[in-house]
Design an enzyme around this catalytic site. Structure first.
Site, mmCIF file in Angstrom:
data_model
loop_
_atom_site.group_PDB
_atom_site.id
_atom_site.type_symbol
_atom_site.label_atom_id
_atom_site.label_comp_id
_atom_site.label_asym_id
_atom_site.label_seq_id
_atom_site.Cartn_x
_atom_site.Cartn_y
_atom_site.Cartn_z
ATOM 1 N N HIS A 68 -5.064 0.336 -2.226
ATOM 2 C CA HIS A 68 -5.380 -1.057 -1.928
ATOM 3 C C HIS A 68 -4.888 -1.875 -3.123
ATOM 4 O O HIS A 68 -5.499 -1.822 -4.186
ATOM 5 C CB HIS A 68 -6.882 -1.254 -1.744
ATOM 6 C CG HIS A 68 -7.415 -0.780 -0.439
ATOM 7 N ND1 HIS A 68 -8.747 -0.885 -0.110
ATOM 8 C CD2 HIS A 68 -6.807 -0.212 0.633
ATOM 9 C CE1 HIS A 68 -8.936 -0.397 1.104
ATOM 10 N NE2 HIS A 68 -7.777 0.028 1.569
ATOM 11 N N ASP A 91 -8.819 0.401 8.127
ATOM 12 C CA ASP A 91 -8.815 1.804 7.704
ATOM 13 C C ASP A 91 -9.715 2.631 8.614
ATOM 14 O O ASP A 91 -9.350 3.719 9.048
ATOM 15 C CB ASP A 91 -9.318 1.941 6.263
ATOM 16 C CG ASP A 91 -8.358 1.376 5.229
ATOM 17 O OD1 ASP A 91 -7.160 1.240 5.523
ATOM 18 O OD2 ASP A 91 -8.828 1.080 4.109
ATOM 19 N N GLU A 99 0.848 -1.181 0.000
ATOM 20 C CA GLU A 99 0.000 0.000 0.000
ATOM 21 C C GLU A 99 0.887 1.235 0.000
ATOM 22 O O GLU A 99 1.896 1.297 0.692
ATOM 23 C CB GLU A 99 -0.913 0.013 1.228
ATOM 24 C CG GLU A 99 -1.964 -1.068 1.203
ATOM 25 C CD GLU A 99 -3.066 -0.873 2.238
ATOM 26 O OE1 GLU A 99 -3.139 0.199 2.874
ATOM 27 O OE2 GLU A 99 -3.852 -1.824 2.393
ATOM 28 N N HIS A 107 -4.514 6.634 0.046
ATOM 29 C CA HIS A 107 -3.739 5.401 0.137
ATOM 30 C C HIS A 107 -4.288 4.394 -0.857
ATOM 31 O O HIS A 107 -5.377 4.562 -1.398
ATOM 32 C CB HIS A 107 -3.684 4.842 1.569
ATOM 33 C CG HIS A 107 -4.918 4.142 2.020
ATOM 34 N ND1 HIS A 107 -6.038 4.802 2.469
ATOM 35 C CD2 HIS A 107 -5.204 2.817 2.095
ATOM 36 C CE1 HIS A 107 -6.956 3.928 2.815
ATOM 37 N NE2 HIS A 107 -6.485 2.705 2.594
#
Length: 120
Positions: free
Chosen positions: A80, A91, A23, A78
């Site tokens: 995935h 999260d 990530e 961010h």
């Protein structure tokens, strides 16, 4: 919510793609309603393949730069690598940014999908 300059979006996706299979994470900032700048951040999570954690020193430096350059922090972005662009339980549990939008970029199944989420 806001618009994102094409160059910011391209640079952010390139950074997140370069982090694969882990990530990636970045901060979007700019003016109210418009993202004009991005700051790549290191993922220092113990399991970066399934989670992200922002390096505290880089986080402070990014916020300091925003203040000095009169930019408003707007979103924490961010990726995935293999999951959809929706917040995971982790999260949600680890979200400590009530004033920011959560942007998730998914590379699941070799594609590209990004979604904005309000987590507060």
């Amino acid at each position: 919510m806001f618009t994102v300059d094409d160059g910011v979006l391209t640079a952010t996706v390139s950074h997140l793609r370069a982090c694969l299979p882990y990530e990636g994470v970045a901060l979007w900032s700019g003016e109210s309603g418009r993202v004009t700048h991005w700051t790549p951040l290191r993922n220092v999570a113990l399991r970066p393949d399934i989670h992200y954690a922002v390096d505290p020193g880089e986080w402070v430096a990014a916020w300091t730069a925003c203040s000095a350059e009169r930019r408003i922090p707007l979103a924490l972005v961010h990726s995935h690598p293999t999951a959809p662009a929706v917040p995971s339980a982790a999260d949600r549990a680890d979200w400590h940014y009530p004033d920011l939008t959560c942007v998730i970029v998914s590379f699941a199944d070799g594609g590209l999908d990004w979604q904005l989420h309000r987590m507060s």
